[in-house]
Design an enzyme around this catalytic site. Structure first.
Site, PDB file in Angstrom:
ATOM      1  NE  ARG A 131      -3.824  -2.327   0.502  1.00 35.46           N
ATOM      2  CZ  ARG A 131      -3.680  -3.511  -0.100  1.00 35.46           C
ATOM      3  NH1 ARG A 131      -2.724  -3.704  -0.995  1.00 35.46           N
ATOM      4  NH2 ARG A 131      -4.526  -4.483   0.147  1.00 35.46           N
TER       5      ARG A 131
ATOM      6  CB  SER B  84      -8.787  -1.954   4.240  1.00 38.28           C
ATOM      7  OG  SER B  84      -9.161  -3.133   3.575  1.00 38.28           O
TER       8      SER B  84
ATOM      9  CD  GLU C  27      -5.498   0.161   2.675  1.00 37.21           C
ATOM     10  OE1 GLU C  27      -5.239  -0.859   3.328  1.00 37.21           O
ATOM     11  OE2 GLU C  27      -6.194   0.155   1.656  1.00 37.21           O
TER      12      GLU C  27
HETATM   13  P1  NAP Z   1      -9.743 -11.894   4.374  1.00 33.95           P
HETATM   14  O1  NAP Z   1      -9.897 -12.984   3.389  1.00 33.95           O
HETATM   15  O2  NAP Z   1     -10.734 -11.782   5.501  1.00 33.95           O
HETATM   16  O3  NAP Z   1      -8.275 -11.935   4.971  1.00 33.95           O
HETATM   17  C1  NAP Z   1      -7.854 -10.997   5.958  1.00 33.95           C
HETATM   18  C2  NAP Z   1      -6.455 -10.546   5.622  1.00 33.95           C
HETATM   19  O4  NAP Z   1      -5.600 -11.655   5.641  1.00 33.95           O
HETATM   20  C3  NAP Z   1      -6.412  -9.946   4.253  1.00 33.95           C
HETATM   21  O5  NAP Z   1      -6.383  -8.561   4.408  1.00 33.95           O
HETATM   22  C4  NAP Z   1      -5.189 -10.539   3.605  1.00 33.95           C
HETATM   23  O6  NAP Z   1      -4.092  -9.633   3.498  1.00 33.95           O
HETATM   24  C5  NAP Z   1      -4.740 -11.639   4.531  1.00 33.95           C
HETATM   25  N1  NAP Z   1      -4.800 -12.916   3.789  1.00 33.95           N
HETATM   26  C6  NAP Z   1      -5.893 -13.685   3.569  1.00 33.95           C
HETATM   27  N2  NAP Z   1      -5.548 -14.788   2.876  1.00 33.95           N
HETATM   28  C7  NAP Z   1      -4.217 -14.693   2.635  1.00 33.95           C
HETATM   29  C8  NAP Z   1      -3.272 -15.510   1.963  1.00 33.95           C
HETATM   30  N3  NAP Z   1      -3.646 -16.675   1.407  1.00 33.95           N
HETATM   31  N4  NAP Z   1      -1.984 -15.104   1.890  1.00 33.95           N
HETATM   32  C9  NAP Z   1      -1.611 -13.946   2.462  1.00 33.95           C
HETATM   33  N5  NAP Z   1      -2.436 -13.116   3.107  1.00 33.95           N
HETATM   34  C10 NAP Z   1      -3.731 -13.493   3.207  1.00 33.95           C
HETATM   35  O7  NAP Z   1      -9.686 -10.499   3.597  1.00 33.95           O
HETATM   36  P2  NAP Z   1     -10.866  -9.593   3.020  1.00 33.95           P
HETATM   37  O8  NAP Z   1     -11.100  -8.469   3.917  1.00 33.95           O
HETATM   38  O9  NAP Z   1     -12.045 -10.431   2.596  1.00 33.95           O
HETATM   39  O10 NAP Z   1     -10.163  -9.031   1.739  1.00 33.95           O
HETATM   40  C11 NAP Z   1      -9.850  -9.856   0.634  1.00 33.95           C
HETATM   41  C12 NAP Z   1      -8.803  -9.166  -0.201  1.00 33.95           C
HETATM   42  O11 NAP Z   1      -9.273  -7.914  -0.707  1.00 33.95           O
HETATM   43  C13 NAP Z   1      -7.518  -8.872   0.567  1.00 33.95           C
HETATM   44  O12 NAP Z   1      -6.430  -9.072  -0.282  1.00 33.95           O
HETATM   45  C14 NAP Z   1      -7.673  -7.409   0.943  1.00 33.95           C
HETATM   46  O13 NAP Z   1      -6.435  -6.772   1.074  1.00 33.95           O
HETATM   47  C15 NAP Z   1      -8.431  -6.864  -0.261  1.00 33.95           C
HETATM   48  N6  NAP Z   1      -9.227  -5.702   0.134  1.00 33.95           N
HETATM   49  C16 NAP Z   1      -8.620  -4.468   0.164  1.00 33.95           C
HETATM   50  C17 NAP Z   1      -9.370  -3.368   0.562  1.00 33.95           C
HETATM   51  C18 NAP Z   1      -8.754  -2.002   0.633  1.00 33.95           C
HETATM   52  O14 NAP Z   1      -9.488  -1.046   0.832  1.00 33.95           O
HETATM   53  N7  NAP Z   1      -7.464  -1.863   0.523  1.00 33.95           N
HETATM   54  C19 NAP Z   1     -10.708  -3.506   0.919  1.00 33.95           C
HETATM   55  C20 NAP Z   1     -11.257  -4.753   0.877  1.00 33.95           C
HETATM   56  C21 NAP Z   1     -10.521  -5.848   0.500  1.00 33.95           C
HETATM   57  P3  NAP Z   1      -3.822  -8.650   2.260  1.00 33.95           P
HETATM   58  O15 NAP Z   1      -4.656  -7.463   2.544  1.00 33.95           O
HETATM   59  O16 NAP Z   1      -2.367  -8.346   2.366  1.00 33.95           O
HETATM   60  O17 NAP Z   1      -4.209  -9.337   1.004  1.00 33.95           O
END
Ligand code: NAP
Length: 345
Positions: free
Chosen positions: A162, A232, A328
């Site tokens: 990020r 996020s 973030e």
């Molecule tokens: P999630 O599946 O509930 O997982 C929670 C966190 O764990 C994620 O943020 C992700 O980190 C990490 N994670 C999960 N599986 C992983 C793997 N196999 N290897 C490494 N790290 C893992 O997450 P979620 O909230 O539903 O989001 C899904 C994805 O969408 C994530 O990649 C998240 O970053 C992205 N997202 C981003 C935003 C934003 O505003 N920036 C908003 C919503 C979702 P990472 O964040 O590093 O991937």
């Protein structure tokens, strides 16, 4: 086009009722330069904005909000890849759809991320195991003062989690006007996250992944056109292995992801959830019930409500886990961006 005392509610996905002195929409490089010089000559601060999907207006903005609306998508191809040249003002999700409709896989994991293409490199957007840096070939950057354009290679952009050079060295006085995307023809699906892990890498298509990512996002994340939010709110903390080990000893189910450099990434949403904060509300701002990492504008929240809520969350997480979360989302005060961590003390 220019307005005085302009409302910003429809220009930030949090839907906070802040105002700017002026809002200018620029459709070309020249319009960006002209608007910049006009504001500088009036000694007004300038805030460049795409779709306002990663900002928190903590108060009214006492300057010009300059909307980057430069459009256009073109592409070329060679034996190994497609090369897209995309105007900064294009909508990110529409670009993902366009690439898939034209049989160019590679962006499917990044479906439904709100915001403009020109904003994507700034925080190196990422989701479901893919970050922009994987597909970014170059960024065209306008020096607003000099009126010159420079092409930065992906390496020049100094992408991190990020993070990029556009938050630091090129954080002020520059505008991203286009992004080059390189999608390789020897496409390999990225299936490490959530429902994607159940897909067969030998038969899965980019459209299957796109559909699954859209379904996962729609089931967990609030639609900003219905409920104001900025995705996020906090970054996932990356901690020393020993710190993560202590947490996992106490909470064996704690999600933790070892990084190549020996550190460990923890899930900020899980930490917040452990503090029983889902649904917690201050003023009109609340922690989302399905995903604790997302703060929502439940009922005419003010920037101060969101600040208060974020501060409370940080303190609760620090009390329980001795980890201080970092936002973030970027905080915008009356004269421009301020240090978010300092504002949360
Ligand atoms: P999630 O599946 O509930 O997982 C929670 C966190 O764990 C994620 O943020 C992700 O980190 C990490 N994670 C999960 N599986 C992983 C793997 N196999 N290897 C490494 N790290 C893992 O997450 P979620 O909230 O539903 O989001 C899904 C994805 O969408 C994530 O990649 C998240 O970053 C992205 N997202 C981003 C935003 C934003 O505003 N920036 C908003 C919503 C979702 P990472 O964040 O590093 O991937």
């Amino acid at each position: 086009m220019s307005n005085q005392h302009s409302p910003l509610k429809h220009l930030n996905t949090f839907a906070l009722s802040a105002y700017a002195s002026n809002v200018i929409s620029a459709n070309s490089t020249q319009e960006l330069i002209d608007a910049w010089h006009e504001s500088v000559s009036k000694h007004q601060p300038v805030l460049l904005l795409g779709e306002g999907s990663n900002v928190l207006f903590i108060e009214n903005y006492s300057g010009t909000v300059l909307l980057n609306r430069i459009k256009g998508i073109t592409f070329t191809e060679d034996d190994t890849a497609w090369h897209l040249h995309v105007g900064a003002g294009e909508n990110w999700h529409q670009l993902v759809c366009y690439s898939l409709q034209n049989n160019m896989p590679g962006l499917e994991n990044l479906a439904l991320i709100p915001g403009c293409v020109g904003s994507a490199p700034i925080q190196n957007i990422g989701a479901y195991g893919v970050e922009l840096q994987k597909v970014c070939e170059y960024v065209d950057l306008l020096d607003l003062e000099k009126g010159t354009v420079r092409r930065l290679s992906a390496e020049d952009c100094q992408f991190g989690y990020r993070d990029s050079i556009f938050k630091h060295h090129y954080g002020h006085g520059f505008a991203i006007i286009a992004v080059g995307i390189r999608l390789i023809k020897s496409w390999v699906p990225t299936l490490g996250y959530g429902d994607l892990t159940r897909m067969d890498p030998l038969t899965v298509t980019a459209i299957d992944i796109f559909n699954s990512v859209c379904a996962m996002r729609r089931s967990k994340l609030p639609d900003p056109t219905v409920t104001g939010n900025a995705g996020s709110f906090f970054k996932n903390p990356v901690v020393d292995a020993a710190v993560a080990e202590d947490i996992v000893k106490l909470y064996p189910n704690a999600p933790h992801y070892p990084q190549p450099d020996g550190t460990v990434k923890l899930a900020a949403g899980w930490l917040i959830d452990q503090c029983a904060l889902k649904g917690y509300q201050i003023g009109g701002a609340a922690v989302h019930q399905q995903q604790a990492l997302v703060l929502i504008n439940l009922a005419e929240a003010t920037g101060q409500d969101v600040l208060g809520l974020a501060s409370h969350i940080r303190q609760q997480v620090a009390k329980k886990f001795a980890i201080w979360l970092e936002p973030e989302v970027r905080f915008i005060a009356s004269n421009g961006e301020v240090n978010a961590v300092e504002r949360l003390w």
